[in-house]
Design an enzyme around this catalytic site. Structure first.
Site, mmCIF file in Angstrom:
data_model
loop_
_atom_site.group_PDB
_atom_site.id
_atom_site.type_symbol
_atom_site.label_atom_id
_atom_site.label_comp_id
_atom_site.label_asym_id
_atom_site.label_seq_id
_atom_site.Cartn_x
_atom_site.Cartn_y
_atom_site.Cartn_z
ATOM 1 N N HIS A 28 0.755 -1.287 -0.139
ATOM 2 C CA HIS A 28 0.127 -0.008 -0.032
ATOM 3 C C HIS A 28 0.892 1.199 -0.138
ATOM 4 O O HIS A 28 0.566 2.160 -0.672
ATOM 5 C CB HIS A 28 -0.812 0.141 1.237
ATOM 6 C CG HIS A 28 -1.658 1.150 1.675
ATOM 7 N ND1 HIS A 28 -2.958 1.493 1.027
ATOM 8 C CD2 HIS A 28 -1.428 2.580 2.049
ATOM 9 C CE1 HIS A 28 -3.438 2.574 1.214
ATOM 10 N NE2 HIS A 28 -2.609 3.152 1.974
ATOM 11 N N GLU A 29 1.717 1.299 0.741
ATOM 12 C CA GLU A 29 2.486 2.376 0.792
ATOM 13 C C GLU A 29 3.502 2.653 -0.376
ATOM 14 O O GLU A 29 3.888 3.907 -0.727
ATOM 15 C CB GLU A 29 3.521 2.598 2.018
ATOM 16 C CG GLU A 29 2.936 2.268 3.405
ATOM 17 C CD GLU A 29 1.817 3.574 3.772
ATOM 18 O OE1 GLU A 29 2.157 4.708 3.251
ATOM 19 O OE2 GLU A 29 0.765 3.280 4.585
ATOM 20 N N ASP A 53 -5.102 7.478 -1.296
ATOM 21 C CA ASP A 53 -5.710 6.528 -0.582
ATOM 22 C C ASP A 53 -7.285 6.437 -1.064
ATOM 23 O O ASP A 53 -7.756 7.577 -1.783
ATOM 24 C CB ASP A 53 -6.252 6.885 0.881
ATOM 25 C CG ASP A 53 -5.003 6.653 1.690
ATOM 26 O OD1 ASP A 53 -4.166 5.562 1.516
ATOM 27 O OD2 ASP A 53 -4.424 7.474 2.554
#
Length: 193
Positions: free
Chosen positions: A128-129, A138
């Site tokens: 995700h990062e 996001d």
């Protein structure tokens, strides 16, 4: 012209004709990577030397992106070389600089242990990062099927694979290599719930 020179010239001419004929029937030369339809691959280096305890999650997150997008390749930076993506372990919530980072630019990924202590999956966090570094914001709240839904998908979510929309957006961010553009200087996104 002496007979031996004539034979030598005739032999050379025959060899050239044979080479030309063979080349004409050989497989066509592939088009350069900059041709329409062929994507240039952007290589981005990451440095995880300050992310102790996250090595397996980072490797899995990098592999997920490398397997799911074709025009960006993430590679571990050799020791002592500059990396576009700096990955560090912290005690807070995960956060990252929003890209897309370009070769020569630099973004920071912080893999926060607070999310892990609350039950979130390390590999999903890392993937995700890294997605933020590649230019994805996001998408909260969201289902587990969206990698960029982050913590809003809940602690049971282990998905570390970008969905079709996320893959497409990264492909678009790096279309045609985009190596000539100025590196992005994005804002930091904190992934706390």
């Amino acid at each position: 012209m002496p007979h031996s020179l004539w034979l030598k010239a005739a032999g050379t001419a025959a060899a050239i004709a044979l080479a030309t004929a063979t080349a004409a029937h050989a497989a066509p030369t592939p088009e350069p990577a900059t041709a329409v339809g062929a994507a240039a691959v952007v290589t981005l280096r990451y440095d995880d030397s300050r992310a102790g305890g996250w090595e397996a999650a980072i490797s899995a997150g990098v592999a997920s992106w490398n397997q799911n997008v074709s025009n960006v390749k993430l590679v571990e930076a050799a020791p002592g070389t500059r990396a576009e993506i700096q990955i560090v372990a912290t005690t807070g919530w995960p956060q990252a600089t929003l890209g897309p980072v370009r070769p020569g630019g630099q973004v920071r990924v912080e893999l926060g242990s607070q999310a892990v202590s609350e039950g979130h999956d390390k590999t999903r966090i890392a993937a995700h990062e890294i997605g933020h570094s590649l230019g994805l914001p996001d998408t909260k709240p969201g289902p587990c099927s969206r990698l960029m839904s982050g913590s809003s998908a809940g602690i049971t979510c282990k998905n570390a694979v970008p969905n079709a929309t996320e893959r497409s957006r990264v492909q678009s961010n790096y279309a045609n290599g985009l190596t000539s553009r100025t590196p992005a200087a994005g804002r930091t996104l904190v992934d706390a719930p």
